[in-house]
Design a protein around this motif. Structure first.
Motif, PDB file in Angstrom:
ATOM      1  N   LEU A  72       0.835  -1.204   0.000  1.00 46.08           N
ATOM      2  CA  LEU A  72       0.000   0.000   0.000  1.00 46.08           C
ATOM      3  C   LEU A  72       0.866   1.249   0.000  1.00 46.08           C
ATOM      4  N   ASN A  76       0.527   3.894  -2.937  1.00 37.49           N
ATOM      5  CA  ASN A  76       0.127   5.257  -2.608  1.00 37.49           C
ATOM      6  C   ASN A  76       1.057   6.288  -3.233  1.00 37.49           C
ATOM      7  N   ARG A  80       1.510   2.452 -10.941  1.00 40.61           N
ATOM      8  CA  ARG A  80       0.510   1.585 -11.557  1.00 40.61           C
ATOM      9  C   ARG A  80       1.082   1.055 -12.862  1.00 40.61           C
ATOM     10  N   GLN A 141      -4.659  -3.765 -12.137  1.00 41.00           N
ATOM     11  CA  GLN A 141      -4.051  -2.440 -12.036  1.00 41.00           C
ATOM     12  C   GLN A 141      -5.081  -1.316 -12.078  1.00 41.00           C
ATOM     13  N   HIS A 142      -6.296  -1.627 -12.487  1.00 42.28           N
ATOM     14  CA  HIS A 142      -7.359  -0.613 -12.538  1.00 42.28           C
ATOM     15  C   HIS A 142      -8.044  -0.441 -11.186  1.00 42.28           C
ATOM     16  N   LEU A 143      -7.714  -1.285 -10.230  1.00 41.93           N
ATOM     17  CA  LEU A 143      -8.358  -1.210  -8.927  1.00 41.93           C
ATOM     18  C   LEU A 143      -7.578  -0.297  -7.990  1.00 41.93           C
ATOM     19  N   PRO A 144      -8.279   0.495  -7.161  1.00 43.35           N
ATOM     20  CA  PRO A 144      -7.589   1.210  -6.073  1.00 43.35           C
ATOM     21  C   PRO A 144      -6.873   0.203  -5.195  1.00 43.35           C
ATOM     22  N   ALA A 145      -5.834   0.648  -4.518  1.00 42.67           N
ATOM     23  CA  ALA A 145      -4.941  -0.259  -3.806  1.00 42.67           C
ATOM     24  C   ALA A 145      -5.658  -1.149  -2.801  1.00 42.67           C
ATOM     25  N   ARG A 146      -6.528  -0.588  -1.970  1.00 44.64           N
ATOM     26  CA  ARG A 146      -7.180  -1.397  -0.943  1.00 44.64           C
ATOM     27  C   ARG A 146      -8.187  -2.363  -1.560  1.00 44.64           C
ATOM     28  N   GLN A 147      -8.880  -1.955  -2.624  1.00 42.93           N
ATOM     29  CA  GLN A 147      -9.772  -2.883  -3.321  1.00 42.93           C
ATOM     30  C   GLN A 147      -8.972  -4.028  -3.927  1.00 42.93           C
ATOM     31  N   ARG A 148      -7.802  -3.722  -4.424  1.00 42.76           N
ATOM     32  CA  ARG A 148      -6.939  -4.750  -5.008  1.00 42.76           C
ATOM     33  C   ARG A 148      -6.569  -5.777  -3.940  1.00 42.76           C
ATOM     34  N   THR A 185     -15.469  -3.622 -11.326  1.00 43.95           N
ATOM     35  CA  THR A 185     -14.399  -3.047 -12.143  1.00 43.95           C
ATOM     36  C   THR A 185     -13.719  -4.128 -12.974  1.00 43.95           C
TER      37      THR A 185
END
Length: 325
Positions: A72, A76, A80, A141-148, A185
Motif C-alpha cells: 500500500l 500510494n 501503476r 491495475q485498474h483497482l484502487p490499492a485497498r480494493q486490489r 471493475t
C-alpha cells in the motif's frame, strides 16, 4: 520476546512463506522485482517489530499484514503498471513508431516458480495460474490499492471476510463493499481468456511445437495460421501494439526482419507458455538475447505475443542462458 526472535528459527519460519508472499506482492504491484523487494522489506520489518508480535494471530497472517502495508505504501506513491494496450491506440506496421517508456511504466512478467504455490490440488493450481495471467494482472491495475488487496485476499487466496477485515483494520461490511466494487471493475475490463502452460495438453503441445518450428524457420505465412484473428503483438518497453495476423506478419517481414534466424528456448511465465528468443549475433557467431516471448493461447490459437525486450532484466530472472553458441 519468544526465543524464536533470537534464533535462526524465525528466519526459517518466515522463509516458508516467501513464495506465497511474493505471489501476493506481485499481484499487488505488477512487478516481479518490486514484489521481491517488498517481501524482503516485509521480513526486515518483521524482524524489527517481532518483540511486539504477541501471537494474537498466526505468523502467516502477521506477515501478510506487514506485506500489505508495504505494498500500500508503494501504491500510494502512484505506481501503476500497464500494458501497451492500456496506454495507446492500436498501431499499424506502415506507420509504426517505436516510442520507449520508462521501466516503471510496464506490467512485468514473472517466473512461475517465484509466485505459484507447490500444491497437488489441480483446482488450486488453476486458480493460482489464472490470477497471474498478464490479462488478469492488467485488470488488477485498474483497482484502487485497498480494493486490489481485498480482491486478492478474498478471491485468490480464499481468506474469510473477517480475516481480511482484521488485516486491513476495517469492518466486514467495508470489506464486502470493497469486494463488490472490485468485482464490478474487473468485470468491466472484459478479461480475455488464456490457457495455462502446465500441464500442457496434446493440442497445446502441438500448437507450441508448430510455433517454435515456424518462428525458427521464419516461415511467417505458417506462423500467421497459428494466430487468432484478433491476436495482439506488443513489445515493452515500446508502447506500440498491433493487432491481427496480417499486421503481425507485415511487422515480422519489415521492421522485425532482424528476428530472422532466431532460436527459441522454452520456459514459462505468468502461468503461460514462454520462450527466450535469441537473434543471430552481429559478429556472425552464435545467438544473443533479444526478447522474452510470453504467449497467450486460447481455443487452439495464439491470442497474444508479448515480447519483453529488456533481456538484461528478464533472462537472468528466468534462468535463461546469456547467449547460445
Amino acid at each position: 520476546m519468544s526465543d524464536l526472535a533470537t534464533r535462526p528459527e524465525l528466519d526459517a519460519a518466515m522463509e516458508q512463506y516467501r513464495r506465497e508472499l511474493t505471489g501476493y506482492c506481485y499481484r499487488m504491484l505488477g512487478s516481479s522485482f518490486d514484489a521481491e523487494d517488498a517481501v524482503q522489506d516485509t521480513f526486515v520489518r518483521a524482524w524489527r517489530s517481532y518483540d511486539r508480535f504477541e501471537g494474537r494471530s498466526s505468523l502467516r497472517s502477521w506477515l501478510y499484514r506487514i506485506a500489505t502495508n508495504v505494498c500500500l505504501d508503494q501504491l500510494n506513491a502512484g505506481n501503476r503498471r500497464a500494458r501497451p494496450m492500456d496506454l495507446t491506440d492500436q498501431g499499424h506496421q506502415a506507420t509504426a513508431v517505436l516510442n520507449s517508456r520508462p521501466e516503471v511504466t510496464w506490467l512485468e512478467p514473472v517466473p512461475d516458480g517465484r509466485v505459484l504455490p507447490q500444491t497437488a490440488d489441480p483446482a488450486e493450481t488453476a486458480l493460482a495460474k489464472e490470477s497471474v495471467r498478464l490479462a488478469f494482472m492488467a485488470a488488477l491495475q485498474h483497482l484502487p490499492a485497498r480494493q486490489r488487496a481485498v480482491l486478492i485476499l478474498r478471491e485468490v487466496l480464499a481468506w474469510k471476510a473477517d480475516e481480511v477485515a482484521e488485516l486491513l483494520e476495517t469492518s466486514v461490511a467495508s470489506v464486502n463493499s470493497a469486494l463488490q466494487r472490485a468485482r464490478a471493475t474487473m468485470s468491466a475490463q472484459q478479461i480475455k481468456e488464456s490457457e495455462s502452460a502446465d500441464p500442457l495438453d496434446e493440442e497445446q503441445r502441438d500448437l507450441l511445437a508448430r510455433y517454435l518450428s515456424a518462428f525458427e524457420a521464419y516461415d511467417i505465412a505458417k506462423l500467421t495460421t497459428l494466430l487468432h484473428e484478433d491476436a495482439v503483438l506488443s513489445m515493452p518497453p515500446y508502447d506500440l501494439w498491433i493487432q491481427g495476423p496480417a499486421e503481425i506478419a507485415a511487422w515480422h517481414l519489415e521492421q522485425g526482419i532482424g528476428c530472422k534466424g532466431s532460436r527459441l528456448v522454452p520456459t514459462t511465465a505468468n502461468g503461460m507458455p514462454a520462450f527466450g528468443q535469441y537473434r543471430p549475433s552481429a559478429s556472425g557467431s552464435g545467438h544473443e538475447p533479444w526478447a522474452l516471448q510470453v504467449l497467450e493461447v486460447s481455443a487452439g490459437r495464439i491470442t497474444g505475443l508479448n515480447a519483453f525486450l529488456d533481456t538484461a532484466r528478464w533472462f537472468p530472472l528466468f534462468g535463461l542462458p546469456e547467449r547460445l553458441p
